[in-house]
Design an enzyme around this catalytic site. Structure first.
Site, PDB file in Angstrom:
ATOM      1  N   LYS A 116       1.000  -1.193  -0.011  1.00 32.41           N
ATOM      2  CA  LYS A 116       0.057  -0.016  -0.041  1.00 32.41           C
ATOM      3  C   LYS A 116       0.749   1.318   0.061  1.00 32.41           C
ATOM      4  O   LYS A 116       0.502   2.177  -0.577  1.00 32.41           O
ATOM      5  CB  LYS A 116      -0.927  -0.147   1.387  1.00 32.41           C
ATOM      6  N   LYS A 200      -4.356  -8.762  -7.841  1.00 34.18           N
ATOM      7  CA  LYS A 200      -5.412  -8.898  -6.934  1.00 34.18           C
ATOM      8  C   LYS A 200      -6.729  -8.313  -7.388  1.00 34.18           C
ATOM      9  O   LYS A 200      -6.563  -7.184  -7.393  1.00 34.18           O
ATOM     10  CB  LYS A 200      -5.215  -8.851  -5.505  1.00 34.18           C
ATOM     11  N   LYS A 203     -10.578  -3.104  -4.420  1.00 32.21           N
ATOM     12  CA  LYS A 203     -11.382  -2.178  -4.226  1.00 32.21           C
ATOM     13  C   LYS A 203     -10.715  -0.938  -4.754  1.00 32.21           C
ATOM     14  O   LYS A 203     -11.315   0.176  -5.169  1.00 32.21           O
ATOM     15  CB  LYS A 203     -11.887  -1.430  -2.857  1.00 32.21           C
TER      16      LYS A 203
HETATM   17  P1  TYM Z   1     -10.632  -6.166   3.217  1.00 32.28           P
HETATM   18  O1  TYM Z   1     -11.654  -5.188   3.677  1.00 32.28           O
HETATM   19  O2  TYM Z   1      -9.517  -5.737   2.493  1.00 32.28           O
HETATM   20  O3  TYM Z   1     -11.131  -7.301   2.565  1.00 32.28           O
HETATM   21  C1  TYM Z   1     -12.374  -7.948   3.197  1.00 32.28           C
HETATM   22  C2  TYM Z   1     -12.006  -9.572   3.132  1.00 32.28           C
HETATM   23  O4  TYM Z   1     -12.207  -9.767   1.470  1.00 32.28           O
HETATM   24  C3  TYM Z   1     -11.292 -10.796   1.468  1.00 32.28           C
HETATM   25  N1  TYM Z   1     -10.651 -10.246   0.008  1.00 32.28           N
HETATM   26  C4  TYM Z   1     -10.251 -11.260  -0.972  1.00 32.28           C
HETATM   27  N2  TYM Z   1     -10.508 -12.428  -0.741  1.00 32.28           N
HETATM   28  C5  TYM Z   1     -10.242 -13.073  -2.135  1.00 32.28           C
HETATM   29  N3  TYM Z   1      -9.742 -12.346  -3.207  1.00 32.28           N
HETATM   30  C6  TYM Z   1      -9.741 -10.999  -3.415  1.00 32.28           C
HETATM   31  N4  TYM Z   1      -9.440 -10.469  -4.421  1.00 32.28           N
HETATM   32  C7  TYM Z   1     -10.050 -10.426  -2.032  1.00 32.28           C
HETATM   33  N5  TYM Z   1      -9.919  -9.257  -1.681  1.00 32.28           N
HETATM   34  C8  TYM Z   1     -10.010  -8.981  -0.309  1.00 32.28           C
HETATM   35  C9  TYM Z   1     -10.162 -10.138   2.406  1.00 32.28           C
HETATM   36  O5  TYM Z   1      -9.025 -11.335   2.632  1.00 32.28           O
HETATM   37  C10 TYM Z   1     -10.781 -10.122   3.631  1.00 32.28           C
HETATM   38  O6  TYM Z   1     -11.062 -11.256   4.210  1.00 32.28           O
HETATM   39  N6  TYM Z   1      -7.821  -6.217   7.206  1.00 32.28           N
HETATM   40  C11 TYM Z   1      -9.097  -6.812   6.711  1.00 32.28           C
HETATM   41  C12 TYM Z   1     -10.183  -6.358   7.514  1.00 32.28           C
HETATM   42  C13 TYM Z   1     -10.026  -6.591   8.939  1.00 32.28           C
HETATM   43  C14 TYM Z   1     -10.314  -7.925   9.494  1.00 32.28           C
HETATM   44  C15 TYM Z   1     -10.128  -7.749  10.977  1.00 32.28           C
HETATM   45  C16 TYM Z   1     -10.436  -9.143   9.050  1.00 32.28           C
HETATM   46  C17 TYM Z   1      -9.879  -5.612   9.827  1.00 32.28           C
HETATM   47  N7  TYM Z   1      -9.967  -6.460  11.014  1.00 32.28           N
HETATM   48  C18 TYM Z   1     -10.325  -9.054  11.616  1.00 32.28           C
HETATM   49  C19 TYM Z   1     -10.375 -10.271   9.693  1.00 32.28           C
HETATM   50  C20 TYM Z   1     -10.400 -10.114  11.097  1.00 32.28           C
HETATM   51  C21 TYM Z   1      -9.099  -5.995   5.290  1.00 32.28           C
HETATM   52  O7  TYM Z   1      -8.554  -5.258   4.976  1.00 32.28           O
HETATM   53  O8  TYM Z   1     -10.035  -6.739   4.562  1.00 32.28           O
END
Ligand code: TYM
Length: 337
Positions: A116, A200, A203
């Site tokens: 990032k 990947k 968003k």
């Molecule tokens: P975030 O908001 O980026 O994504 C949410 C969830 O979607 C999954 N994901 C994907 N899986 C497969 N292919 C993709 N292209 C893809 N893009 C996103 C992510 O792996 C995630 O599971 N840090 C986390 C949010 C978070 C969290 C937590 C998760 C904050 N606290 C505690 C679990 C437990 C995040 O940025 O997810």
């Protein structure tokens, strides 16, 4: 202190724009399945969304949209706890305590920060750097044992394990915090961009054609699949032939995930065919699955007062779980009153 913890599932998504197919297939679909066997806590992580540039005018709206997407996809507010992270200040307090447990060297190894920040790490917020520490607080504040996420979050869940272990060693007892396990399963744990099979789906990709958003309409979904990047060869006959063909592998994985089939079963269905066949079938399948979700999201967002009421109720349930844990945490680190 017992090392046996009652199983509890925790996961979250950031309200930073539209949820997409990667979020849905990589994480949310597993969330739904876990609801029938476990106590589940699903959070909209708005504090995490503040770590990069953000618009305060949009944050509350985006949080509601993500909460509506959870419910519309099948997360049941009666069975699972659904709430917005900032509605429970235990997350922020525990994150501070964990900032004093985690080591700089551990955070320096986090690949997502490097991705990032790129070459601008000096100009990034300190929040972005300690982002995985807040994530550890999210998970351990509920003594969660299982964390269903996409492949990209594996390293962060491992950091939460390291923090739990060090906290237990330094302040408490071996079983004080559980060592949470990531749950990364299914044929689409890493959904790739429709424009580049090596990147990947995300968003933050500037091209909306790179992703299918949960709220896209049928025509947009069909158009995005039609424009999806492919290679000049017919579809493969075996999994081995997917080697070096990331775009084909991605489309096949998405189809397999939605059909709940193996990749090999999808290859058998389309072997030797042109990409257009798979793309048309994918568009039909994805529209059939996503359009009821988009309709339900719109309905839920039409009654903001009711959605906010559900989220407040969720935050109360969340505090009821984390509150007693935080009292123990404060006591063992010497700040309990
Ligand atoms: P975030 O908001 O980026 O994504 C949410 C969830 O979607 C999954 N994901 C994907 N899986 C497969 N292919 C993709 N292209 C893809 N893009 C996103 C992510 O792996 C995630 O599971 N840090 C986390 C949010 C978070 C969290 C937590 C998760 C904050 N606290 C505690 C679990 C437990 C995040 O940025 O997810």
């Amino acid at each position: 202190m017992s090392a046996d913890h009652t199983p509890l599932v925790f996961s979250g998504m950031q309200p930073t724009g539209n949820l997409h197919l990667g979020n849905y297939l990589g994480a949310m679909r597993n969330w739904l399945k876990l609801q029938s066997s476990y106590r589940c806590v699903y959070c909209v992580v708005d504090l995490h969304a503040m770590t990069m540039e953000f618009d305060p005018q949009q944050l509350a709206k985006a949080s509601r949209e993500v909460a509506a997407a959870y419910i519309a996809s099948g997360v049941d507010p009666q069975r699972s706890v659904i709430f917005v992270q900032s509605g429970n200040s235990d997350h922020a307090e525990l994150a501070w305590i964990f900032n004093c447990v985690a080591r700089v060297g551990w955070l320096n190894r986090m690949t997502q920060f490097k991705d990032k920040a790129g070459k601008n790490s000096e100009k990034m917020s300190v929040g972005l750097y300690t982002y995985p520490v807040l994530m550890a607080a999210d998970i351990l504040g509920y003594r969660a044992t299982h964390v269903p996420v996409g492949d990209d979050q594996k390293q962060h869940v491992e950091l939460a394990r390291d923090i739990a272990q060090k906290f237990n060693n330094d302040f408490a007892a071996p079983g004080f915090f559980p060592l949470p396990e990531p749950i990364i399963t299914g044929p689409a744990t890493r959904v790739m961009s429709l424009r580049d099979g090596k990147a990947k789906m995300s968003k933050s990709d500037p091209s909306d054609y790179s992703r299918i958003n949960l709220a896209d309409d049928a025509d947009t979904i069909a158009l995005k699949f039609r424009k999806a990047k492919t290679d000049p060869h017919p579809l493969p006959e075996s999994e081995a032939e997917l080697e070096g063909r990331p775009e084909a592998a991605n489309l096949i994985a998405i189809y397999a995930a939605f059909q709940e089939k193996s990749r090999q079963a999808v290859i058998d269905e389309f072997r030797g065919a042109q990409f257009s066949m798979l793309k048309n079938a994918l568009a039909d399948l994805v529209v059939a699955k996503l359009s009821p979700i988009a309709d339900e999201m719109r309905r839920l967002l039409g009654d903001q007062a009711e959605l906010d009421r559900q989220l407040r109720e969720g935050a109360n349930k969340a505090r009821a779980i984390s509150g007693p844990i935080m009292e123990e945490v404060r006591r063992v680190v010497g700040i309990g009153r």
